[in-house]
Enzyme design. Sequence first.
Site, PDB file in Angstrom:
ATOM      1  N   GLY A   1      52.606  73.751  22.296  1.00 49.12           N
ATOM      2  CA  GLY A   1      51.561  72.828  22.749  1.00 49.12           C
ATOM      3  C   GLY A   1      50.191  73.361  22.400  1.00 49.12           C
ATOM      4  O   GLY A   1      50.059  74.347  21.673  1.00 49.12           O
TER       5      GLY A   1
ATOM      6  N   GLY B   1      46.585  74.660  24.036  1.00 49.04           N
ATOM      7  CA  GLY B   1      46.019  75.088  25.303  1.00 49.04           C
ATOM      8  C   GLY B   1      44.701  75.739  25.023  1.00 49.04           C
ATOM      9  O   GLY B   1      44.503  76.336  23.967  1.00 49.04           O
ATOM     10  N   GLY B   2      43.791  75.615  25.941  1.00 50.58           N
ATOM     11  CA  GLY B   2      42.483  76.241  25.758  1.00 50.58           C
ATOM     12  C   GLY B   2      41.971  75.916  24.377  1.00 50.58           C
ATOM     13  O   GLY B   2      41.864  74.765  24.005  1.00 50.58           O
TER      14      GLY B   2
ATOM     15  N   GLY C   1      43.358  76.807  21.436  1.00 46.53           N
ATOM     16  CA  GLY C   1      44.261  77.065  20.330  1.00 46.53           C
ATOM     17  C   GLY C   1      45.645  76.507  20.557  1.00 46.53           C
ATOM     18  O   GLY C   1      45.939  75.904  21.582  1.00 46.53           O
TER      19      GLY C   1
ATOM     20  N   VAL D   1      49.754  76.920  20.890  1.00 49.47           N
ATOM     21  CA  VAL D   1      50.656  77.888  21.482  1.00 49.47           C
ATOM     22  C   VAL D   1      52.016  77.772  20.791  1.00 49.47           C
ATOM     23  O   VAL D   1      52.553  76.670  20.658  1.00 49.47           O
ATOM     24  CB  VAL D   1      50.799  77.651  23.004  1.00 49.47           C
TER      25      VAL D   1
ATOM     26  N   LYS E   1      49.520  82.462  21.869  1.00 47.70           N
ATOM     27  CA  LYS E   1      48.405  81.529  21.712  1.00 47.70           C
ATOM     28  C   LYS E   1      47.546  82.014  20.561  1.00 47.70           C
ATOM     29  O   LYS E   1      47.071  83.148  20.550  1.00 47.70           O
ATOM     30  CB  LYS E   1      47.583  81.481  22.988  1.00 47.70           C
TER      31      LYS E   1
ATOM     32  N   ASP F   1      39.676  76.542  35.150  1.00 46.17           N
ATOM     33  CA  ASP F   1      40.263  75.402  34.439  1.00 46.17           C
ATOM     34  C   ASP F   1      41.618  75.044  35.022  1.00 46.17           C
ATOM     35  O   ASP F   1      42.612  74.936  34.310  1.00 46.17           O
ATOM     36  CB  ASP F   1      40.368  75.715  32.941  1.00 46.17           C
TER      37      ASP F   1
END
Length: 686
Positions: free
Chosen positions: A353, A355-356, A358, A360, A375, A471
Amino acid sequence: MMFPPLSRLLCLLLLSLSIPPSFSQSFIYKGFKNFASTNITLNGVAEITNDGILRLTDVRSRLIGRGFYPDPIRFKNPTTRTSLSFSTSFAFAVVPKYRKLGGHGLAFTISPTKELAGAQASQFLGLVNVTHNGNSSNHLFAVEFDTVQDLEFADIDDNHVGVNINRMKSVNSTPAGFFVDGDSTKQDICLHSGKKIQAWIDYDAAKPQLNITLSLYSKKPSRPILSLPIDLSPVFQDYMYVGFSASTGLLKSSHYIFAWSFNMTGQAKSFNLHHLPSLPPFKKNQKGFIIGFSVSILLAFFIIATAGAVYVFKQVKHTDVIEDWEHDVGPQKYSYKELKEATKGFDEKEMLGYGGSGKVYKGVLPISSTQFAVKRILKESKHGQKEFTSEISTIGRLRHRNLVQLLGWCRRKGEFFLVYDFMANGSLDNYIFNNPKAILTWQQRFKIINDVSNGLLYLHEGWEQTVLHRDIKAGNVLLDSELNGRLGDFGLAKLYDHGSHPATTNVVGTLGYLAPELTRTGKPTTSSDVFAFGALLLEVVCGRRPIEPKASPEELILVDWVMDKWHEGRLLEVVDSRLEGEFDKMEVMMVLKLGLMCSSDEPSFRPSMRQVIRYLEGEVPLPEILAPPSKKGGFVVGFDNFASSLKKVDTWSVGYREGDVDLEAGSGSLELVSGKHIGNKCLYKD
Ligand SMILES: *[C@@H]1O[C@H](CO)[C@@H](O)[C@H](O)[C@H]1NC(C)=O
Ligand SMILES: *[C@@H]1O[C@H](CO)[C@@H](O)[C@H](O)[C@H]1NC(C)=O
Ligand SMILES: *[C@@H]1O[C@H](CO)[C@@H](O)[C@H](O)[C@H]1NC(C)=O
Ligand SMILES: *[C@@H]1O[C@H](CO)[C@@H](O)[C@H](O)[C@H]1NC(C)=O
Ligand SMILES: *[C@@H]1O[C@H](CO)[C@@H](O)[C@H](O)[C@H]1NC(C)=O
């Protein structure tokens, strides 16, 4: 055309004979009740209400509505080809859909057509479109009553009156207000207060001078709020149409005109506001809280943050110098080769997926066949370095069963990799929104809520220093093979990129999880984490996002909707229907109320995580009285490019583009293409 002198004279004479009726054009609408459709040209969604009010737009999104005087009016003296004077007066009101979420404003306009073909809604107010904005062939004069600060048009604030010639950027503008005769202090007017406001626009072509005057009362103040010398001769064509145009964006207001007078030969008549029809009673569904943020304030914060990021980035860029923190860090350093092999060369098929900042990937170590998640922080991401250092040095040393463990890290040529425990069941958002992988039972949900609260308490209080998550959202709650909830992506110094183009500010935020005070202070606190945790609680119970663009307007903002239902005594109606009624009512009620409590606008009303856990464990009962919806400190949120951002979310497919860093598929993260905000200066008054 060439005429012999005499016939030319005759021609002029004939022309001047036909002038008087146009020169003396004037009209007055004391309300619009008894006017036939031939008396006013409506287009877009505009209509006359049963009470005889011209309603330009209602509160649906991205609408345009206009009302024009049906006949063209002569605006130029045919002999001198210079502009004629005019005077107009009208009473209007702007009623936002959500008390604190204003939509866009309206404009009085003089234009060559009544249709304004191709014009856009939202910030364009139905006057021009992005390609024709500023084109002198528009021949457009407008006085905008604008409730949104559009940075791209250099708007001064989110509650102003401006004069626009051919473009949305005003030639001159001033905050809305008025003068009381005999007092030189400007009184504020909140344009979207829902109150009747009377406006006068007077143009003296001989001087030339344009005056704009506002008031909340019937009598015209002698002092205008805007007075500028401007020659409208190049703007006007011989014949022009006069009327109003208004538009809504995703956040919206209805725009009303109660009465209108116009006069080419003298002062337009003012109206007695008490004699005008009143607005239909306002449907109250705006109790509750508002989630979100005011971009303008955040912008300042982002700029500072970006400057910080750039600084750090420059400091460390491409240097192989070992930083202090690198010695200090607990987790293991991996080699790039190892990670590459483990992820089959960062194969898209191995991607878990986004995330943040970048992607993963799933990795498997060849020898031990241990699974992990990597990541990869993209180098394009300007805030990567800062994020990396901060994440490594803090989370590397944190250990808790409800946190996703950071195992190691790797740097290579400005690319960074973080290696985490592999979470077999992915992130929580996959189980509660839209088309969930599987429906979690209430017991499972309640367990996850408890897990997350323990993880967050550890971050806040369990370690040598307070760690803010910053977050919290369903996408950052990971589920291990036993469906234990674990918080991931914590300790991130969330930095937001300030776009390279001054007119487009890329702001990335997770709408619906940002505590309102963040917009004031820009400073995250444990209390702002609790706010986001509150949004998470409501999501988990209701099975939907904090802001659901597809929902009906009453349900758009989750916390408002839950609050409304609670006031109605029908709280259980908000529970995810996919649970099919299989849940412990007491627990669900408690979690919902706790969610509301955490979502309070007022930080001091929110519990600490320690208190949250006491409530969740039933150690202490929830206080009976919940924090009332805060009346003061009107904040808001405004996302003007909300709609286009949402579209991006909808059409998101695998891939990464600059500027879309946090735009996770359907996670509710939004990219604001241009930073704007809506109405945080004043509130709708019931
Ligand atoms: C409204 O339109 C009707 C029919 O066209 C006309 O007879 C009437 O004079 C108009 N009223 C005004 C105030 O313009
Ligand atoms: C913009 O507006 C003009 C008219 O002002 C119209 O001809 C043009 O098609 C519009 N462009 C778009 C992209 O809508
Ligand atoms: C302005 O509009 C006219 C007419 O639509 C068009 O021909 C011209 O190219 C436009 N000018 C600019 C600078 O866009
Ligand atoms: C504009 O306002 C000034 C100051 O009150 C006044 O002297 C002037 O006559 C006004 N001009 C018009 C066109 O109303
Ligand atoms: C327009 O101004 C003239 C001159 O002051 C006045 O006689 C007339 O009544 C005005 N008309 C309207 C509709 O206000």
